[in-house]
Design a protein around this motif. Structure first.
Motif, PDB file in Angstrom:
ATOM      1  N   ILE A 230     131.278  62.441  35.501  1.00  0.00           N
ATOM      2  CA  ILE A 230     131.928  62.120  36.780  1.00  0.00           C
ATOM      3  C   ILE A 230     131.229  62.842  37.931  1.00  0.00           C
ATOM      4  O   ILE A 230     130.956  62.248  38.984  1.00  0.00           O
ATOM      5  CB  ILE A 230     133.428  62.501  36.734  1.00  0.00           C
ATOM      6  N   GLU A 231     130.927  64.120  37.740  1.00  0.00           N
ATOM      7  CA  GLU A 231     130.276  64.878  38.816  1.00  0.00           C
ATOM      8  C   GLU A 231     128.867  64.367  39.079  1.00  0.00           C
ATOM      9  O   GLU A 231     128.395  64.389  40.220  1.00  0.00           O
ATOM     10  CB  GLU A 231     130.273  66.371  38.467  1.00  0.00           C
ATOM     11  N   ASP A 232     128.176  63.898  38.050  1.00  0.00           N
ATOM     12  CA  ASP A 232     126.861  63.290  38.241  1.00  0.00           C
ATOM     13  C   ASP A 232     126.986  62.019  39.087  1.00  0.00           C
ATOM     14  O   ASP A 232     126.168  61.781  39.984  1.00  0.00           O
ATOM     15  CB  ASP A 232     126.243  62.964  36.886  1.00  0.00           C
ATOM     16  N   ALA A 233     127.999  61.194  38.808  1.00  0.00           N
ATOM     17  CA  ALA A 233     128.213  59.970  39.574  1.00  0.00           C
ATOM     18  C   ALA A 233     128.580  60.294  41.024  1.00  0.00           C
ATOM     19  O   ALA A 233     128.160  59.595  41.953  1.00  0.00           O
ATOM     20  CB  ALA A 233     129.317  59.133  38.928  1.00  0.00           C
ATOM     21  N   LEU A 234     129.326  61.365  41.220  1.00  0.00           N
ATOM     22  CA  LEU A 234     129.668  61.795  42.586  1.00  0.00           C
ATOM     23  C   LEU A 234     128.423  62.171  43.376  1.00  0.00           C
ATOM     24  O   LEU A 234     128.255  61.783  44.531  1.00  0.00           O
ATOM     25  CB  LEU A 234     130.633  62.975  42.541  1.00  0.00           C
ATOM     26  N   LYS A 235     127.545  62.957  42.741  1.00  0.00           N
ATOM     27  CA  LYS A 235     126.309  63.376  43.402  1.00  0.00           C
ATOM     28  C   LYS A 235     125.455  62.164  43.788  1.00  0.00           C
ATOM     29  O   LYS A 235     124.789  62.167  44.819  1.00  0.00           O
ATOM     30  CB  LYS A 235     125.504  64.312  42.492  1.00  0.00           C
ATOM     31  N   ALA A 236     125.483  61.144  42.937  1.00  0.00           N
ATOM     32  CA  ALA A 236     124.676  59.949  43.188  1.00  0.00           C
ATOM     33  C   ALA A 236     125.350  58.990  44.157  1.00  0.00           C
ATOM     34  O   ALA A 236     124.739  58.002  44.586  1.00  0.00           O
ATOM     35  CB  ALA A 236     124.397  59.234  41.871  1.00  0.00           C
ATOM     36  N   GLY A 237     126.607  59.271  44.528  1.00  0.00           N
ATOM     37  CA  GLY A 237     127.338  58.373  45.418  1.00  0.00           C
ATOM     38  C   GLY A 237     127.755  57.079  44.734  1.00  0.00           C
ATOM     39  O   GLY A 237     128.035  56.076  45.399  1.00  0.00           O
ATOM     40  N   SER A 238     127.827  57.089  43.404  1.00  0.00           N
ATOM     41  CA  SER A 238     128.224  55.900  42.640  1.00  0.00           C
ATOM     42  C   SER A 238     129.745  55.926  42.445  1.00  0.00           C
ATOM     43  O   SER A 238     130.258  56.253  41.362  1.00  0.00           O
ATOM     44  CB  SER A 238     127.511  55.874  41.284  1.00  0.00           C
ATOM     45  N   TYR A 239     130.472  55.583  43.524  1.00  0.00           N
ATOM     46  CA  TYR A 239     131.928  55.761  43.520  1.00  0.00           C
ATOM     47  C   TYR A 239     132.631  54.797  42.568  1.00  0.00           C
ATOM     48  O   TYR A 239     133.690  55.122  42.018  1.00  0.00           O
ATOM     49  CB  TYR A 239     132.470  55.634  44.939  1.00  0.00           C
ATOM     50  N   GLY A 240     132.054  53.614  42.359  1.00  0.00           N
ATOM     51  CA  GLY A 240     132.632  52.694  41.386  1.00  0.00           C
ATOM     52  C   GLY A 240     132.616  53.287  39.995  1.00  0.00           C
ATOM     53  O   GLY A 240     133.589  53.163  39.233  1.00  0.00           O
ATOM     54  N   ARG A 241     131.507  53.967  39.675  1.00  0.00           N
ATOM     55  CA  ARG A 241     131.409  54.611  38.360  1.00  0.00           C
ATOM     56  C   ARG A 241     132.327  55.830  38.290  1.00  0.00           C
ATOM     57  O   ARG A 241     132.892  56.111  37.226  1.00  0.00           O
ATOM     58  CB  ARG A 241     129.959  55.000  38.073  1.00  0.00           C
ATOM     59  N   VAL A 242     132.484  56.550  39.384  1.00  0.00           N
ATOM     60  CA  VAL A 242     133.432  57.675  39.410  1.00  0.00           C
ATOM     61  C   VAL A 242     134.835  57.166  39.080  1.00  0.00           C
ATOM     62  O   VAL A 242     135.559  57.768  38.283  1.00  0.00           O
ATOM     63  CB  VAL A 242     133.438  58.371  40.786  1.00  0.00           C
ATOM     64  N   ILE A 243     135.207  56.055  39.697  1.00  0.00           N
ATOM     65  CA  ILE A 243     136.535  55.483  39.467  1.00  0.00           C
ATOM     66  C   ILE A 243     136.705  55.089  38.003  1.00  0.00           C
ATOM     67  O   ILE A 243     137.701  55.441  37.357  1.00  0.00           O
ATOM     68  CB  ILE A 243     136.761  54.260  40.388  1.00  0.00           C
ATOM     69  N   LYS A 269     136.426  56.372  49.409  1.00  0.00           N
ATOM     70  CA  LYS A 269     135.036  56.075  49.775  1.00  0.00           C
ATOM     71  C   LYS A 269     134.605  54.679  49.310  1.00  0.00           C
ATOM     72  O   LYS A 269     133.734  54.061  49.919  1.00  0.00           O
ATOM     73  CB  LYS A 269     134.116  57.148  49.194  1.00  0.00           C
ATOM     74  N   ALA A 270     135.212  54.201  48.231  1.00  0.00           N
ATOM     75  CA  ALA A 270     134.865  52.875  47.720  1.00  0.00           C
ATOM     76  C   ALA A 270     135.721  51.769  48.328  1.00  0.00           C
ATOM     77  O   ALA A 270     135.525  50.592  48.033  1.00  0.00           O
ATOM     78  CB  ALA A 270     135.000  52.850  46.200  1.00  0.00           C
ATOM     79  N   GLY A 271     136.681  52.161  49.163  1.00  0.00           N
ATOM     80  CA  GLY A 271     137.560  51.171  49.783  1.00  0.00           C
ATOM     81  C   GLY A 271     138.563  50.573  48.822  1.00  0.00           C
ATOM     82  O   GLY A 271     139.064  49.465  49.057  1.00  0.00           O
TER      83      GLY A 271
END
Length: 303
Positions: A230-243, A269-271
């Motif tokens: 999750i933290e890796d996805a956050l760093k990459a700005g991949s909010y769909g994957r974070v969700i 952030k992903a709306g």
């Protein structure tokens, strides 16, 4: 690290020094080093083969530094300013080693710094900033461009040591390259469970998401593995994957509220207003109404 000379000025100095007599330049450096201790450091780091004595020097200095404790106005035990200064100097030394591509020295010094600072548990000091810089340096060391022969030597050194050292794994993640090396690690992971977190970081680096999802769905999955992903996805700005990851993590480990926070921030952030509203009312049911106030903002909106 100290600010480097401007490129134009550096090129002018290069032209000035080229063609000069070697002995004259050596004498100039020796004379200059007598009045500039930082120049001595640069010379030793860049050219010395005897890094063992340098490491012993830092081990002794850091050992003394972390024992220099004082007390603040609240009665809390704190690291003295002298100790903080030595730690800062050590970080600069690691940066120097990184700049000169003396990566083995940088890795060993980073290990010594981490080992000594671990003794400061319960002591007030600038731990957050220092740990962040140490992690950033570990990541940077692993990605510096070096000859493949040197890279493989460093990989072997870290791999054979195999100590429980998180920053060392950060370096190793960056050093691993190509399918063949990944396959070697894949085989080792099957025989050694202690490599699991390192393996997850490696899967993330090479975006091997299908294999990662299989690991996270496996019976032996640990909660911290989801946090890494999750933290890796956050760093990459991949909010769909974070969700997606946060929702899966909460289904499997519902008591860990940290993922609610990740999910809430990512949904904004992903709306994904539906998720934002659902979590806001969940927080309100638990007695926290600040998230409901957030719903009044036009970008989110009440239903």
């Amino acid at each position: 690290m100290r600010k480097m000379a401007e490129p134009a000025r550096g090129e002018a100095l290069k032209l000035l020094l080229q063609g000069r007599d070697k002995d004259a330049l050596v004498d100039f450096l020796l004379n200059s080093a007598m009045y500039d201790s930082s120049l001595v450091k640069h010379i030793l780091i860049a050219f010395s083969d005897d890094v063992h004595s340098l490491l012993q020097h830092w081990s002794s200095r850091l050992g003394t530094a972390v024992s220099q404790l004082t007390q603040n106005s609240f009665g809390e035990v704190c690291l003295a300013d002298q100790g903080e200064n030595v730690i800062e100097e050590c970080l600069s030394e690691i940066e120097f080693a990184f700049y000169y591509k003396r990566l083995l020295y940088a890795v060993d010094l980073l290990a010594i710094l981490e080992e000594e600072t671990l003794t400061l548990d319960g002591v007030e000091w600038n731990t957050g900033e220092v740990q962040n810089r140490m992690e950033a340096l570990a990541d940077a060391i692993g990605t510096v461009e070096i000859e493949d022969e040197e890279r493989l030597k460093l990989v072997q050194y870290l791999w054979e040591d195999r100590r429980d050292w998180e920053l060392g794994w950060h370096v190793l993640v960056g050093l691993i390259k190509g399918d063949e090396e990944i396959e070697c690690v894949r085989k080792a992971v099957k025989e050694d469970d202690s490599l699991s977190e390192f393996w997850i970081s490696l899967l993330l680096r090479f975006a091997l998401y299908e294999e990662l999802d299989a690991v996270l769905s496996g019976p032996g999955c640990q909660a911290c593995w989801y946090t890494i992903a999750i933290e890796d996805a956050l760093k990459a700005g991949s909010y769909g994957r974070v969700i997606a990851l946060s929702q899966r993590a909460l289904e499997r480990f519902p008591r860990i509220t940290l993922w609610d926070t990740y999910l809430y921030d990512a949904s904004i952030k992903a709306g994904r207003n539906d998720i934002t509203r659902e979590l806001a009312f969940k927080y309100a049911a638990q007695g926290s109404f600040s998230h409901i106030e957030m719903l009044k903002k036009p970008s989110i909106g009440m239903p």
